[in-house]
Design a protein around this motif. Structure first.
Motif, PDB file in Angstrom:
ATOM      1  N   ILE A 182       0.842  -1.205   0.000  1.00  0.00           N
ATOM      2  CA  ILE A 182       0.000   0.000   0.000  1.00  0.00           C
ATOM      3  C   ILE A 182       0.870   1.245   0.000  1.00  0.00           C
ATOM      4  CG2 ILE A 182      -1.645   1.337   1.377  1.00  0.00           C
ATOM      5  CD1 ILE A 182      -2.813  -1.374   2.315  1.00  0.00           C
ATOM      6  N   LYS A 183       1.938   1.227   0.788  1.00  0.00           N
ATOM      7  CA  LYS A 183       2.849   2.375   0.818  1.00  0.00           C
ATOM      8  C   LYS A 183       3.534   2.568  -0.533  1.00  0.00           C
ATOM      9  CE  LYS A 183       6.964   4.325   2.888  1.00  0.00           C
ATOM     10  NZ  LYS A 183       8.199   4.072   3.653  1.00  0.00           N
ATOM     11  N   GLN A 184       3.970   1.457  -1.138  1.00  0.00           N
ATOM     12  CA  GLN A 184       4.644   1.555  -2.436  1.00  0.00           C
ATOM     13  C   GLN A 184       3.728   2.101  -3.521  1.00  0.00           C
ATOM     14  OE1 GLN A 184       6.074  -2.440  -2.930  1.00  0.00           O
ATOM     15  NE2 GLN A 184       7.952  -2.084  -1.761  1.00  0.00           N
ATOM     16  N   SER A 185       2.431   1.886  -3.364  1.00  0.00           N
ATOM     17  CA  SER A 185       1.481   2.422  -4.350  1.00  0.00           C
ATOM     18  C   SER A 185       1.193   3.905  -4.126  1.00  0.00           C
ATOM     19  CB  SER A 185       0.170   1.626  -4.291  1.00  0.00           C
ATOM     20  OG  SER A 185      -0.506   1.864  -3.064  1.00  0.00           O
ATOM     21  N   GLY A 186       1.763   4.486  -3.070  1.00  0.00           N
ATOM     22  CA  GLY A 186       1.591   5.913  -2.811  1.00  0.00           C
ATOM     23  C   GLY A 186       0.400   6.260  -1.948  1.00  0.00           C
ATOM     24  N   LEU A 187      -0.270   5.253  -1.380  1.00  0.00           N
ATOM     25  CA  LEU A 187      -1.473   5.507  -0.589  1.00  0.00           C
ATOM     26  C   LEU A 187      -1.190   5.634   0.906  1.00  0.00           C
ATOM     27  CD1 LEU A 187      -3.930   3.050  -2.391  1.00  0.00           C
ATOM     28  CD2 LEU A 187      -3.734   5.530  -2.691  1.00  0.00           C
ATOM     29  N   ALA A 188       0.047   5.399   1.309  1.00  0.00           N
ATOM     30  CA  ALA A 188       0.425   5.538   2.718  1.00  0.00           C
ATOM     31  C   ALA A 188       1.782   6.208   2.802  1.00  0.00           C
ATOM     32  CB  ALA A 188       0.447   4.186   3.419  1.00  0.00           C
ATOM     33  N   SER A 189       1.971   6.951   3.871  1.00  0.00           N
ATOM     34  CA  SER A 189       3.231   7.674   4.043  1.00  0.00           C
ATOM     35  C   SER A 189       4.209   6.945   4.950  1.00  0.00           C
ATOM     36  CB  SER A 189       2.951   9.067   4.622  1.00  0.00           C
ATOM     37  OG  SER A 189       2.257   8.953   5.864  1.00  0.00           O
ATOM     38  N   GLU A 190       3.695   6.077   5.827  1.00  0.00           N
ATOM     39  CA  GLU A 190       4.567   5.424   6.802  1.00  0.00           C
ATOM     40  C   GLU A 190       3.955   4.107   7.250  1.00  0.00           C
ATOM     41  OE1 GLU A 190       7.089   6.812  10.750  1.00  0.00           O
ATOM     42  OE2 GLU A 190       5.009   7.495  10.553  1.00  0.00           O
ATOM     43  N   VAL A 191       4.829   3.102   7.440  1.00  0.00           N
ATOM     44  CA  VAL A 191       4.420   1.815   7.976  1.00  0.00           C
ATOM     45  C   VAL A 191       5.155   1.606   9.297  1.00  0.00           C
ATOM     46  CG1 VAL A 191       4.425  -0.685   7.664  1.00  0.00           C
ATOM     47  CG2 VAL A 191       3.958   0.813   5.716  1.00  0.00           C
ATOM     48  N   VAL A 192       4.384   1.428  10.364  1.00  0.00           N
ATOM     49  CA  VAL A 192       4.954   1.256  11.705  1.00  0.00           C
ATOM     50  C   VAL A 192       4.643  -0.159  12.174  1.00  0.00           C
ATOM     51  CG1 VAL A 192       5.028   2.104  14.073  1.00  0.00           C
ATOM     52  CG2 VAL A 192       4.575   3.701  12.188  1.00  0.00           C
ATOM     53  N   ALA A 193       5.697  -0.920  12.499  1.00  0.00           N
ATOM     54  CA  ALA A 193       5.535  -2.289  12.990  1.00  0.00           C
ATOM     55  C   ALA A 193       5.528  -2.290  14.513  1.00  0.00           C
ATOM     56  CB  ALA A 193       6.652  -3.178  12.473  1.00  0.00           C
ATOM     57  N   VAL A 194       4.617  -3.047  15.111  1.00  0.00           N
ATOM     58  CA  VAL A 194       4.474  -3.111  16.567  1.00  0.00           C
ATOM     59  C   VAL A 194       4.577  -4.565  17.011  1.00  0.00           C
ATOM     60  CG1 VAL A 194       2.984  -2.650  18.535  1.00  0.00           C
ATOM     61  CG2 VAL A 194       2.943  -1.112  16.567  1.00  0.00           C
ATOM     62  N   SER A 195       5.394  -4.815  18.034  1.00  0.00           N
ATOM     63  CA  SER A 195       5.461  -6.144  18.618  1.00  0.00           C
ATOM     64  C   SER A 195       5.429  -6.019  20.133  1.00  0.00           C
ATOM     65  CB  SER A 195       6.739  -6.873  18.171  1.00  0.00           C
ATOM     66  OG  SER A 195       6.683  -8.234  18.553  1.00  0.00           O
ATOM     67  N   MET A 196       4.864  -7.026  20.776  1.00  0.00           N
ATOM     68  CA  MET A 196       4.692  -6.998  22.234  1.00  0.00           C
ATOM     69  C   MET A 196       5.218  -8.286  22.841  1.00  0.00           C
ATOM     70  SD  MET A 196       0.841  -5.474  22.359  1.00  0.00           S
ATOM     71  CE  MET A 196       0.407  -4.062  21.333  1.00  0.00           C
ATOM     72  N   GLY A 197       5.929  -8.141  23.962  1.00  0.00           N
ATOM     73  CA  GLY A 197       6.458  -9.313  24.625  1.00  0.00           C
ATOM     74  C   GLY A 197       7.852  -9.058  25.164  1.00  0.00           C
ATOM     75  N   PRO A 198       8.636 -10.124  25.382  1.00  0.00           N
ATOM     76  CA  PRO A 198       9.965  -9.985  25.972  1.00  0.00           C
ATOM     77  C   PRO A 198      10.942  -9.270  25.049  1.00  0.00           C
ATOM     78  CG  PRO A 198       9.588 -12.243  25.257  1.00  0.00           C
ATOM     79  CD  PRO A 198       8.283 -11.526  25.107  1.00  0.00           C
ATOM     80  N   SER A 199      12.159  -9.062  25.550  1.00  0.00           N
ATOM     81  CA  SER A 199      13.156  -8.290  24.812  1.00  0.00           C
ATOM     82  C   SER A 199      13.504  -8.923  23.463  1.00  0.00           C
ATOM     83  CB  SER A 199      14.427  -8.138  25.657  1.00  0.00           C
ATOM     84  OG  SER A 199      14.938  -9.412  26.022  1.00  0.00           O
ATOM     85  N   GLN A 200      13.339 -10.252  23.343  1.00  0.00           N
ATOM     86  CA  GLN A 200      13.665 -10.931  22.090  1.00  0.00           C
ATOM     87  C   GLN A 200      12.759 -10.511  20.938  1.00  0.00           C
ATOM     88  OE1 GLN A 200      13.272 -12.297  25.028  1.00  0.00           O
ATOM     89  NE2 GLN A 200      14.668 -13.997  25.442  1.00  0.00           N
ATOM     90  N   CYS A 201      11.645  -9.871  21.250  1.00  0.00           N
ATOM     91  CA  CYS A 201      10.747  -9.400  20.188  1.00  0.00           C
ATOM     92  C   CYS A 201      11.413  -8.359  19.302  1.00  0.00           C
ATOM     93  CB  CYS A 201       9.467  -8.815  20.797  1.00  0.00           C
ATOM     94  SG  CYS A 201       8.385 -10.056  21.534  1.00  0.00           S
ATOM     95  N   VAL A 202      12.469  -7.743  19.804  1.00  0.00           N
ATOM     96  CA  VAL A 202      13.203  -6.768  18.990  1.00  0.00           C
ATOM     97  C   VAL A 202      13.751  -7.441  17.730  1.00  0.00           C
ATOM     98  CG1 VAL A 202      15.251  -5.285  18.923  1.00  0.00           C
ATOM     99  CG2 VAL A 202      13.751  -5.253  20.920  1.00  0.00           C
ATOM    100  N   ASP A 203      14.162  -8.707  17.831  1.00  0.00           N
ATOM    101  CA  ASP A 203      14.658  -9.428  16.653  1.00  0.00           C
ATOM    102  C   ASP A 203      13.567  -9.541  15.599  1.00  0.00           C
ATOM    103  OD1 ASP A 203      17.054  -9.775  17.992  1.00  0.00           O
ATOM    104  OD2 ASP A 203      16.493 -11.743  18.792  1.00  0.00           O
ATOM    105  N   THR A 204      12.348  -9.820  16.039  1.00  0.00           N
ATOM    106  CA  THR A 204      11.221  -9.906  15.105  1.00  0.00           C
ATOM    107  C   THR A 204      10.951  -8.545  14.474  1.00  0.00           C
ATOM    108  OG1 THR A 204      10.272 -11.638  16.496  1.00  0.00           O
ATOM    109  CG2 THR A 204       8.819 -10.652  14.862  1.00  0.00           C
ATOM    110  N   LEU A 205      11.047  -7.495  15.274  1.00  0.00           N
ATOM    111  CA  LEU A 205      10.859  -6.148  14.737  1.00  0.00           C
ATOM    112  C   LEU A 205      11.931  -5.813  13.710  1.00  0.00           C
ATOM    113  CD1 LEU A 205       9.808  -4.027  17.854  1.00  0.00           C
ATOM    114  CD2 LEU A 205       8.475  -4.387  15.767  1.00  0.00           C
ATOM    115  N   ARG A 206      13.176  -6.218  13.969  1.00  0.00           N
ATOM    116  CA  ARG A 206      14.247  -5.963  13.013  1.00  0.00           C
ATOM    117  C   ARG A 206      13.962  -6.660  11.681  1.00  0.00           C
ATOM    118  NH1 ARG A 206      16.739  -1.439  14.423  1.00  0.00           N
ATOM    119  NH2 ARG A 206      17.473  -1.491  16.573  1.00  0.00           N
TER     120      ARG A 206
END
Length: 251
Positions: free
Chosen positions: A49-73
Motif C-alpha cells: 500500500i505504501k509503495q502504491s503511494g497511498l500511505a506515508s509510513e508503515v509502523v511495525a508493533v510487537s509486544m512481549g519480551p526483549s527478544q521481540c526486537v529481533d522480530t521487529l528488526r
C-alpha cells in the motif's frame, strides 16, 4: 496516511512442537522463533500500500519480551519505516494486546491497522476483532484482497466465506486482518537487513500506556494429540474393503 501493523514472535512454523513435562504449555527454550506467518502477510500488504503511494509510513508493533526486537528488526528489514516494542515479561493474551494496541493508536493516530487473522501458536483469532470493538472502528477480517481509496477515505475488503466471496466497504480508519491468499511476503535482502539496524525502535511498557496486564485466560492443560497408527498398503480392492469393514468398521 500511517499504517500500524502488529507482528508477533512465535515458534517457527517448521519446528516440531514439544509439550512441557508439566503440561503447562509448549517448550520454547532453545527453539527457533520467527515472525508469525499471518503477520508477515499483514506487513507485506502494508508495504505494498505504501509503495502504491497511498500511505506515508508503515509502523511495525510487537509486544512481549526483549527478544521481540529481533522480530521487529525482521519487519524493518522487509521495509517497515520504524518499530514499536511494548516490553512485557508477563504472558499477553488477546484482550490485553487489544488494549495495548488501542493505547498506541491514541499515540500514533494511524489511518489503518493491519493484523494477521491469527497467530499459529494459540490460534485465538481474537485480537483484530477486539481492537476494532475497543476503538469503535469498522473491521474487515480474513481479507483476501484489499483496496484503499484515500480520497474517499474508504477501504474495500474482499474476504472468503463459506458461500464464496464477500466484499465489504469500510470507512477509514478501519481494522483489517489478513488471510493466506492476500499476498506472498517478500524476503528481506542483505542491504535492507543492514539498513534495519539503524532504524528506530521505540520502547514502551504497559504501565506507560496505562494498561493493566492481567490474565483473562487460564490454561488448564496442554497435551499432544493422540498418536496415529501407521498406514498399511493393501494389494487389492477386496483387501481394502475387508479392512474397512472388519478393522476400521467404517462400512
Amino acid at each position: 496516511m500511517k499504517i500500524l501493523v502488529a507482528i508477533k514472535r512465535v515458534v517457527d512454523y517448521a519446528v516440531k512442537i514439544r509439550v512441557k513435562s508439566d503440561k503447562s504449555g509448549v517448550e520454547t527454550l532453545n527453539v527457533k522463533m520467527s515472525m508469525n506467518p499471518f503477520c508477515e502477510i499483514a506487513l507485506e500488504e502494508a508495504l505494498r500500500i505504501k509503495q502504491s503511494g497511498l500511505a506515508s509510513e508503515v509502523v511495525a508493533v510487537s509486544m512481549g519480551p526483549s527478544q521481540c526486537v529481533d522480530t521487529l528488526r525482521t519487519g524493518l528489514a522487509m521495509g517497515a519505516d520504524r518499530g514499536i516494542h511494548v516490553e512485557s515479561t508477563a504472558a499477553l493474551y488477546p484482550l490485553t494486546v487489544a488494549k495495548l494496541l488501542k493505547a498506541l493508536v491514541d499515540v500514533e493516530k494511524p489511518g489503518v491497522i493491519i493484523l494477521g487473522k491469527q497467530a499459529i501458536d494459540d490460534d485465538c483469532n481474537q485480537t483484530g476483532q477486539m481492537v476494532a470493538g475497543l476503538l469503535g472502528w469498522p473491521q474487515g477480517t480474513f481479507a483476501s484482497k484489499v483496496l484503499l481509496d484515500t480520497e474517499k477515505q474508504v477501504a474495500t475488503v474482499e474476504r472468503e466465506v463459506d458461500d464464496g466471496l464477500e466484499t465489504l466497504c469500510l470507512d477509514l480508519p478501519a481494522v483489517i486482518t489478513t488471510d493466506l491468499r492476500l499476498n506472498q511476503p517478500r524476503y528481506a535482502t542483505l542491504p535492507n537487513i543492514m539498513k534495519a539496524k539503524s532504524k528506530v525502535i521505540k520502547k514502551y511498557t504497559p504501565q506507560e500506556l496505562n494498561v493493566e496486564v492481567k490474565s483473562d485466560i487460564e490454561i488448564v492443560e496442554v497435551t499432544e494429540p493422540p498418536k496415529r497408527k501407521a498406514g498399511v498398503i493393501v494389494s487389492s480392492v477386496d483387501e481394502l474393503i475387508d479392512k474397512l469393514r472388519n478393522e476400521a468398521h467404517v462400512i
